[in-house]
Scaffold this motif. Structure first.
Motif, short mmCIF file in Angstrom:
data_model
loop_
_atom_site.label_atom_id
_atom_site.label_comp_id
_atom_site.label_asym_id
_atom_site.label_seq_id
_atom_site.Cartn_x
_atom_site.Cartn_y
_atom_site.Cartn_z
N LYS A 1 18.84 -45.00 3.29
CA LYS A 1 19.87 -44.18 3.37
C LYS A 1 20.02 -43.19 2.25
O LYS A 1 20.03 -43.88 1.13
N LYS A 2 20.27 -41.99 2.43
CA LYS A 2 20.44 -40.86 1.23
C LYS A 2 21.25 -39.93 1.67
O LYS A 2 20.80 -38.93 2.35
N ASP A 3 22.55 -39.71 1.12
CA ASP A 3 23.16 -38.77 1.08
C ASP A 3 23.37 -38.34 -0.13
O ASP A 3 24.23 -37.32 -0.48
N LEU A 4 23.24 -38.73 -1.12
CA LEU A 4 23.08 -38.47 -2.65
C LEU A 4 21.84 -37.67 -2.93
O LEU A 4 20.71 -38.20 -2.79
N ASP A 5 21.97 -36.32 -3.35
CA ASP A 5 20.86 -35.63 -3.52
C ASP A 5 20.19 -36.13 -4.89
O ASP A 5 20.57 -36.34 -6.07
N ARG A 6 18.82 -36.19 -4.68
CA ARG A 6 18.00 -36.61 -5.84
C ARG A 6 16.75 -35.87 -5.69
O ARG A 6 16.32 -35.26 -4.75
N THR A 7 16.02 -35.72 -7.06
CA THR A 7 14.72 -34.94 -7.13
C THR A 7 13.49 -35.80 -6.56
O THR A 7 12.76 -35.16 -5.89
N ALA A 8 13.53 -37.01 -6.53
CA ALA A 8 12.49 -37.91 -5.98
C ALA A 8 12.85 -39.11 -5.36
O ALA A 8 13.53 -40.03 -6.05
N SER A 9 13.05 -39.17 -3.95
CA SER A 9 13.52 -40.22 -3.14
C SER A 9 12.54 -41.39 -3.00
O SER A 9 12.98 -42.37 -2.61
N ASN A 10 11.29 -40.94 -2.93
CA ASN A 10 10.33 -41.80 -2.64
C ASN A 10 9.45 -41.83 -3.82
O ASN A 10 8.94 -40.71 -4.55
#
Length: 71
Positions: free
Chosen positions: A48-57
């Motif tokens: 689940k991702k609604d927070l912006d990140r530079t690298a999610s994986n």
């Protein structure tokens, strides 16, 4: 003799100001060889991702060698 460990982590974070959050799953495999060498393989992916990140994986590969049990 080789020891094999299988691990599974669930990681998460919530930004209290915006209310956005993420949940990641991170399975990994660890090999300990002759009680001196350690080899880790892992992969982290977003569920689940609604927070912006530079690298999610991301992937992890780590090798450690212990000399004379000094470290």
């Amino acid at each position: 003799q080789t020891n094999v460990n299988l691990m599974f982590e669930m990681l998460g974070q919530t930004n209290l100001e915006t209310g956005k959050s993420f949940i990641d799953l991170a399975p990994s495999l660890q090999l300990i060889i002759k009680s001196r060498m350690r080899l880790d393989f892992g992969y982290r992916f977003a569920v689940k991702k609604d927070l912006d990140r530079t690298a999610s994986n991301g992937a992890l590969l780590r090798f450690e060698y212990n000399i004379f049990n000094a470290f």
